[in-house]
Design an enzyme around this catalytic site. Sequence first.
Site, PDB file in Angstrom:
ATOM      1  N   VAL A  44      -3.692  11.259  -1.929  1.00  0.00           N
ATOM      2  CA  VAL A  44      -2.298  11.651  -2.138  1.00  0.00           C
ATOM      3  C   VAL A  44      -2.041  13.053  -1.573  1.00  0.00           C
ATOM      4  O   VAL A  44      -1.011  13.295  -0.932  1.00  0.00           O
ATOM      5  CB  VAL A  44      -1.905  11.556  -3.633  1.00  0.00           C
ATOM      6  CG1 VAL A  44      -0.464  12.008  -3.847  1.00  0.00           C
ATOM      7  CG2 VAL A  44      -2.084  10.129  -4.140  1.00  0.00           C
ATOM      8  N   CYS A  45      -2.980  13.965  -1.771  1.00  0.00           N
ATOM      9  CA  CYS A  45      -2.801  15.332  -1.246  1.00  0.00           C
ATOM     10  C   CYS A  45      -2.748  15.326   0.280  1.00  0.00           C
ATOM     11  O   CYS A  45      -1.927  16.018   0.883  1.00  0.00           O
ATOM     12  CB  CYS A  45      -3.928  16.244  -1.729  1.00  0.00           C
ATOM     13  SG  CYS A  45      -3.904  16.554  -3.504  1.00  0.00           S
ATOM     14  N   THR A  46      -3.610  14.538   0.895  1.00  0.00           N
ATOM     15  CA  THR A  46      -3.610  14.449   2.355  1.00  0.00           C
ATOM     16  C   THR A  46      -2.278  13.889   2.840  1.00  0.00           C
ATOM     17  O   THR A  46      -1.660  14.449   3.755  1.00  0.00           O
ATOM     18  CB  THR A  46      -4.787  13.586   2.842  1.00  0.00           C
ATOM     19  OG1 THR A  46      -6.014  14.179   2.393  1.00  0.00           O
ATOM     20  CG2 THR A  46      -4.800  13.468   4.356  1.00  0.00           C
ATOM     21  N   LEU A  49       0.596  16.615   2.380  1.00  0.00           N
ATOM     22  CA  LEU A  49       0.575  17.729   3.323  1.00  0.00           C
ATOM     23  C   LEU A  49       0.800  17.262   4.756  1.00  0.00           C
ATOM     24  O   LEU A  49       1.410  17.982   5.553  1.00  0.00           O
ATOM     25  CB  LEU A  49      -0.715  18.522   3.170  1.00  0.00           C
ATOM     26  CG  LEU A  49      -0.827  19.217   1.805  1.00  0.00           C
ATOM     27  CD1 LEU A  49      -2.165  19.916   1.658  1.00  0.00           C
ATOM     28  CD2 LEU A  49       0.302  20.191   1.564  1.00  0.00           C
TER      29      LEU A  49
END
Length: 156
Positions: A44-46, A49
Amino acid sequence: MALQVGEKAPDFKLYNSEKQEVSLSDFKGKNVVVLFFPLAFTGVCTAELCEMRDNIATYSQLNAEILGISVDSLFTLEKFKAEQKLPFNLLSDFNKDVSSSYGSLYENFVLGMKGVSKRSAFVVDAEGTIQYAEVLEDAGKTPSFEAVQSALASLS
């Protein structure tokens, strides 16, 4: 408790992935999107961003800088930034002070981890006032980028 719209954004100094000190006040006169994210290299973070990366022209047109903040080490963030070709600062809040001051810190996270940044988005205007704030309890969700862009557009 998370910061609210209309409050002054707390200034901070953190190291970026290039080992340079960066402070919020460095961007006085510009709008800033402050994004807290739990952990580099997670799905999810990838995606979050990379969404910012893919829309960097939109944020530039809105006179906005992006600052990504997590509790990862600056060495981890350096590798993450390079692999994902992220064209904005990633800042290490390893000591968790900034995440805490913004109300963006999970005391307990998955797998017994403690003190991980909550997925959050803040739009800080050119004078340092928060114009948009979204702090998510569910790390599997991402902030509303449409709302972030709308908040920035209203500042133009």
